[in-house]
Every structure is written in C-alpha cells, then in structure tokens.
Design a protein around this motif. Structure first.
Motif, PDB file in Angstrom:
ATOM      1  N   ARG A  79       0.798  -1.227   0.000  1.00  0.00           N
ATOM      2  CA  ARG A  79       0.000   0.000   0.000  1.00  0.00           C
ATOM      3  C   ARG A  79       0.831   1.278   0.000  1.00  0.00           C
ATOM      4  NH1 ARG A  79      -5.375   0.001   0.579  1.00  0.00           N
ATOM      5  NH2 ARG A  79      -6.393  -2.024   0.769  1.00  0.00           N
ATOM      6  N   GLU A  80       2.126   1.179   0.116  1.00  0.00           N
ATOM      7  CA  GLU A  80       2.989   2.363   0.033  1.00  0.00           C
ATOM      8  C   GLU A  80       3.316   2.598  -1.438  1.00  0.00           C
ATOM      9  OE1 GLU A  80       6.365   4.716  -0.486  1.00  0.00           O
ATOM     10  OE2 GLU A  80       6.582   2.529  -0.679  1.00  0.00           O
ATOM     11  N   LEU A  81       3.307   3.877  -1.892  1.00  0.00           N
ATOM     12  CA  LEU A  81       3.370   4.190  -3.311  1.00  0.00           C
ATOM     13  C   LEU A  81       4.575   3.566  -4.004  1.00  0.00           C
ATOM     14  CD1 LEU A  81       2.381   5.678  -5.828  1.00  0.00           C
ATOM     15  CD2 LEU A  81       3.655   7.695  -5.033  1.00  0.00           C
ATOM     16  N   HIS A  82       5.790   3.786  -3.491  1.00  0.00           N
ATOM     17  CA  HIS A  82       6.981   3.303  -4.193  1.00  0.00           C
ATOM     18  C   HIS A  82       7.012   1.779  -4.242  1.00  0.00           C
ATOM     19  CE1 HIS A  82       8.617   7.297  -4.708  1.00  0.00           C
ATOM     20  NE2 HIS A  82       8.466   7.549  -3.422  1.00  0.00           N
ATOM     21  N   ALA A  83       6.602   1.155  -3.169  1.00  0.00           N
ATOM     22  CA  ALA A  83       6.553  -0.307  -3.155  1.00  0.00           C
ATOM     23  C   ALA A  83       5.483  -0.820  -4.112  1.00  0.00           C
ATOM     24  CB  ALA A  83       6.291  -0.809  -1.737  1.00  0.00           C
ATOM     25  N   LEU A  84       4.358  -0.121  -4.183  1.00  0.00           N
ATOM     26  CA  LEU A  84       3.284  -0.526  -5.092  1.00  0.00           C
ATOM     27  C   LEU A  84       3.725  -0.394  -6.541  1.00  0.00           C
ATOM     28  CD1 LEU A  84       0.300  -1.369  -5.462  1.00  0.00           C
ATOM     29  CD2 LEU A  84      -0.278   1.079  -5.495  1.00  0.00           C
ATOM     30  N   LEU A  85       4.403   0.699  -6.870  1.00  0.00           N
ATOM     31  CA  LEU A  85       4.882   0.875  -8.238  1.00  0.00           C
ATOM     32  C   LEU A  85       5.919  -0.182  -8.600  1.00  0.00           C
ATOM     33  CD1 LEU A  85       5.169   4.768  -8.445  1.00  0.00           C
ATOM     34  CD2 LEU A  85       3.411   3.310  -9.449  1.00  0.00           C
ATOM     35  N   ALA A  86       6.777  -0.532  -7.655  1.00  0.00           N
ATOM     36  CA  ALA A  86       7.758  -1.597  -7.903  1.00  0.00           C
ATOM     37  C   ALA A  86       7.052  -2.936  -8.125  1.00  0.00           C
ATOM     38  CB  ALA A  86       8.730  -1.688  -6.735  1.00  0.00           C
ATOM     39  N   TRP A  87       6.010  -3.191  -7.352  1.00  0.00           N
ATOM     40  CA  TRP A  87       5.215  -4.417  -7.515  1.00  0.00           C
ATOM     41  C   TRP A  87       4.552  -4.439  -8.886  1.00  0.00           C
ATOM     42  CZ3 TRP A  87      -0.102  -4.887  -8.262  1.00  0.00           C
ATOM     43  CH2 TRP A  87      -0.629  -6.184  -8.121  1.00  0.00           C
ATOM     44  N   TYR A  88       4.033  -3.285  -9.306  1.00  0.00           N
ATOM     45  CA  TYR A  88       3.423  -3.227 -10.625  1.00  0.00           C
ATOM     46  C   TYR A  88       4.471  -3.428 -11.719  1.00  0.00           C
ATOM     47  CZ  TYR A  88       1.092  -1.855 -14.822  1.00  0.00           C
ATOM     48  OH  TYR A  88       0.600  -1.873 -16.101  1.00  0.00           O
ATOM     49  N   ALA A  93       6.781  -6.800 -16.009  1.00  0.00           N
ATOM     50  CA  ALA A  93       7.959  -7.515 -16.498  1.00  0.00           C
ATOM     51  C   ALA A  93       7.692  -9.018 -16.603  1.00  0.00           C
ATOM     52  CB  ALA A  93       9.149  -7.248 -15.578  1.00  0.00           C
ATOM     53  N   LEU A  94       6.974  -9.577 -15.631  1.00  0.00           N
ATOM     54  CA  LEU A  94       6.651 -11.000 -15.662  1.00  0.00           C
ATOM     55  C   LEU A  94       5.793 -11.331 -16.874  1.00  0.00           C
ATOM     56  CD1 LEU A  94       6.517 -13.832 -14.399  1.00  0.00           C
ATOM     57  CD2 LEU A  94       4.566 -13.025 -13.037  1.00  0.00           C
ATOM     58  N   LEU A  95       4.777 -10.518 -17.130  1.00  0.00           N
ATOM     59  CA  LEU A  95       3.916 -10.762 -18.284  1.00  0.00           C
ATOM     60  C   LEU A  95       4.716 -10.695 -19.580  1.00  0.00           C
ATOM     61  CD1 LEU A  95       1.096 -11.149 -19.559  1.00  0.00           C
ATOM     62  CD2 LEU A  95       0.892  -8.650 -19.581  1.00  0.00           C
ATOM     63  N   LEU A  96       5.519  -9.651 -19.746  1.00  0.00           N
ATOM     64  CA  LEU A  96       6.273  -9.493 -20.985  1.00  0.00           C
ATOM     65  C   LEU A  96       7.283 -10.619 -21.166  1.00  0.00           C
ATOM     66  CD1 LEU A  96       6.826  -5.628 -21.021  1.00  0.00           C
ATOM     67  CD2 LEU A  96       5.415  -6.975 -22.588  1.00  0.00           C
ATOM     68  N   ARG A  97       7.955 -11.001 -20.105  1.00  0.00           N
ATOM     69  CA  ARG A  97       8.926 -12.098 -20.196  1.00  0.00           C
ATOM     70  C   ARG A  97       8.232 -13.401 -20.607  1.00  0.00           C
ATOM     71  NH1 ARG A  97      10.856 -11.333 -15.657  1.00  0.00           N
ATOM     72  NH2 ARG A  97       9.822 -12.925 -14.398  1.00  0.00           N
ATOM     73  N   THR A  98       7.084 -13.650 -20.019  1.00  0.00           N
ATOM     74  CA  THR A  98       6.343 -14.871 -20.338  1.00  0.00           C
ATOM     75  C   THR A  98       5.864 -14.866 -21.779  1.00  0.00           C
ATOM     76  OG1 THR A  98       5.604 -15.019 -18.037  1.00  0.00           O
ATOM     77  CG2 THR A  98       4.396 -16.319 -19.665  1.00  0.00           C
ATOM     78  N   LEU A  99       5.353 -13.740 -22.241  1.00  0.00           N
ATOM     79  CA  LEU A  99       4.880 -13.648 -23.619  1.00  0.00           C
ATOM     80  C   LEU A  99       6.031 -13.809 -24.613  1.00  0.00           C
ATOM     81  CD1 LEU A  99       2.331 -10.707 -23.239  1.00  0.00           C
ATOM     82  CD2 LEU A  99       1.773 -13.092 -23.765  1.00  0.00           C
ATOM     83  N   ARG A 100       7.185 -13.218 -24.316  1.00  0.00           N
ATOM     84  CA  ARG A 100       8.338 -13.364 -25.217  1.00  0.00           C
ATOM     85  C   ARG A 100       8.784 -14.815 -25.295  1.00  0.00           C
ATOM     86  NH1 ARG A 100      10.199  -8.451 -22.537  1.00  0.00           N
ATOM     87  NH2 ARG A 100       9.889  -6.684 -23.951  1.00  0.00           N
ATOM     88  N   GLU A 101       8.864 -15.469 -24.149  1.00  0.00           N
ATOM     89  CA  GLU A 101       9.311 -16.855 -24.122  1.00  0.00           C
ATOM     90  C   GLU A 101       8.311 -17.785 -24.802  1.00  0.00           C
ATOM     91  OE1 GLU A 101       9.907 -17.575 -19.985  1.00  0.00           O
ATOM     92  OE2 GLU A 101      11.817 -16.486 -19.908  1.00  0.00           O
ATOM     93  N   ALA A 102       7.032 -17.470 -24.702  1.00  0.00           N
ATOM     94  CA  ALA A 102       5.999 -18.331 -25.278  1.00  0.00           C
ATOM     95  C   ALA A 102       5.928 -18.228 -26.794  1.00  0.00           C
ATOM     96  CB  ALA A 102       4.638 -17.970 -24.670  1.00  0.00           C
ATOM     97  N   GLY A 103       6.067 -17.010 -27.332  1.00  0.00           N
ATOM     98  CA  GLY A 103       5.854 -16.790 -28.755  1.00  0.00           C
ATOM     99  C   GLY A 103       4.371 -16.662 -29.063  1.00  0.00           C
ATOM    100  N   PRO A 104       4.033 -16.061 -30.195  1.00  0.00           N
ATOM    101  CA  PRO A 104       2.635 -15.700 -30.470  1.00  0.00           C
ATOM    102  C   PRO A 104       1.683 -16.877 -30.627  1.00  0.00           C
ATOM    103  CG  PRO A 104       4.002 -15.340 -32.405  1.00  0.00           C
ATOM    104  CD  PRO A 104       4.926 -15.612 -31.274  1.00  0.00           C
ATOM    105  N   GLU A 105       2.173 -18.039 -31.014  1.00  0.00           N
ATOM    106  CA  GLU A 105       1.277 -19.159 -31.320  1.00  0.00           C
ATOM    107  C   GLU A 105       1.047 -20.084 -30.135  1.00  0.00           C
ATOM    108  OE1 GLU A 105      -0.306 -18.984 -34.119  1.00  0.00           O
ATOM    109  OE2 GLU A 105       0.913 -17.231 -34.627  1.00  0.00           O
ATOM    110  N   ARG A 106       1.644 -19.810 -28.967  1.00  0.00           N
ATOM    111  CA  ARG A 106       1.426 -20.665 -27.801  1.00  0.00           C
ATOM    112  C   ARG A 106      -0.047 -20.660 -27.419  1.00  0.00           C
ATOM    113  NH1 ARG A 106       3.862 -21.561 -22.722  1.00  0.00           N
ATOM    114  NH2 ARG A 106       5.793 -21.982 -23.851  1.00  0.00           N
ATOM    115  N   GLU A 107      -0.709 -21.801 -27.517  1.00  0.00           N
ATOM    116  CA  GLU A 107      -2.114 -21.890 -27.147  1.00  0.00           C
ATOM    117  C   GLU A 107      -2.271 -21.866 -25.635  1.00  0.00           C
ATOM    118  OE1 GLU A 107      -3.745 -25.351 -28.963  1.00  0.00           O
ATOM    119  OE2 GLU A 107      -3.617 -24.535 -31.001  1.00  0.00           O
TER     120      GLU A 107
END
Length: 253
Positions: A79-88, A93-107
């Motif tokens: 709930r603290e701003l800087h910690a919340l922004l770091a969490w976001y 980063a997790l989403l983007l890393r996962t999407l890059r590793e998966a590639g567009p055709e991963r069902e």
C-alpha cells in the motif's frame, strides 16, 4: 480476426502503455483518490487489479493449453506508493517475459476461445494492450490529467473489443440486427447479430444500411464499448434499442 499490430509491436505497446499508467499513478494526489470511471474503486484498487491481472495472464500463458485457468494470486499488493509501483513493474515484467518466451502461437486458456480472437499468446497480448490502455485512462482521470490516447492504438482497441467481447456463437436472443461503428479517423466496423451469434468484421463498402450506427473518435468509441462513455457521447443513428440490448446481453455458450 481484424488486422492488428504484429506480436513484437503488441509487446512494445504493453510496455509503453504500462509506463503511461505508472506515470498517472505516480502523479495522483493519493492512492486513496477515487476513480470516477470505476465508482467502487480507489486508485490503489485499480493498480492492484491491473497488476494482479498481468500476473494471472502470465500464469495462463505459461501453463499452455488448459480447460481452466490457474487461480489468481491471493496476496494483496503493498500500500505504500513506491513499493506498489515496484510491484506493478514486476507484474508488467513478468507478463512481458512470459509472452516473449511463449511466442505468439502458444495456445492457452482464454475466456474468448469460442469467438474470433485467437486463444493463444497473441490474443492475450492484444487484450492486455487494451486493458492497460483503458485503465491508464482510468488512472489519469483519478489524477485529474487525462491525456489523448494514441489514435492507432485506440482504433485497434475498438476492433479488439469487438473480436473478443462482441464475438460469440451464442444465438442473439432478439430480432436480427446489424451495427456500424464509424471512427472519425477513417475506420469502420460491422457487427452482425443473429441466430448464429455475434460476428464483427471491417465494414465493407457495399454494406446495406444498419439497424443502428455510432460515430465518434476512436477514443470515444473505445471508451463507449468499455463502458466509460454512454450513447449520449456519440452520434447515434437508427434504433438505439439495439445498442441497449447489446450492452445488457450476457450470452450463454
């Protein structure tokens, strides 16, 4: 599926729109600031919703084909701003890393698998672009400084909404109808509603007159289909009841 940016461009847009969302949150007077477009939420709730969503969809893509999604993360964001922004930032980063590793055709599992948009990493990436785009508007509204959306992104956002939220083989329970959406920037779409379901497509030049039509900027149309604006904010012609029925429709597949 209607034309949209390629996969690498979608990932870049997730990153860019996430940066705009982050900036809006950082500029807001307080994490307790109300979000006018999401009346039950404070700004903290909006950040937690979007960050949790990024983590959940990363888990969905990583899991591959499945009959059901994994459970959402239960832990509350800091709930603290800087910690919340770091969490976001970690969520993005997790989403983007996962999407890059998966590639567009991963069902993978998606809630729109019976419609037009593909049930794969590409479909997820496109949906996440527009989830962040609209929630950036929400955050900017809470911060009191709304900025114009990139026109090309908003245009694809209208098409993406039709491809997912207004795309289904569930029978339309009313008299068959057609809707035209016209963006003043020069793009138009057709939505057909009948016994075979709801099916979007680019508007052909020789299309007959619709049951109803809505005209506005790409941003206005996007905010309308996402429930941030109303029919009164657009130029509407024809039978307004068709729009009202579509908004109220909860198809069972």
């Amino acid at each position: 599926m209607t034309n949209s940016p390629d996969y690498s461009a979608l990932l870049q847009l997730i990153d860019e729109r996430s940066a705009a969302f982050r900036s809006a949150v950082a500029a807001a007077p307080s994490l307790d600031a109300p979000v006018p477009s999401c009346p039950e939420w404070r700004l903290f709730d909006l950040v937690q919703h979007l960050g949790t969503g990024q983590r959940w969809w990363a888990a969905i893509v990583a899991a591959g084909p499945a009959e059901a999604p994994p459970a959402k993360e239960a832990a509350e964001a800091p709930r603290e701003l800087h910690a919340l922004l770091a969490w976001y930032d970690d969520s993005r980063a997790l989403l983007l890393r996962t999407l890059r590793e998966a590639g567009p055709e991963r069902e993978c599992w998606t809630w729109w698998s019976a419609g037009v948009s593909p049930a794969n990493a590409r479909g997820v990436a496109r949906r996440r672009v527009h989830e962040v785009l609209v929630h950036t508007y929400d955050a900017q509204l809470a911060a009191g400084a709304v900025k114009p959306m990139p026109v090309d992104v908003a245009l694809d956002g209208v098409a993406e909404f039709l491809d997912t939220c207004n795309s289904t083989p569930a029978a339309w329970p009313h008299e068959a109808a057609t809707i035209h959406y016209h963006a003043t920037e020069g793009r138009s779409w057709l939505l057909t509603l009948d016994g075979t379901g709801a099916w979007p497509a680019p508007l052909p030049h020789d299309a007959p007159p619709p049951s109803a039509s809505a005209t506005g900027t790409a941003e206005q149309l996007l905010l309308f289909v996402w429930g941030r604006l109303t029919l009164n904010d657009l130029k509407v012609e024809g039978d307004r009841q068709v729009f009202e029925r579509l908004i109220a429709w909860e198809p069972e597949e």
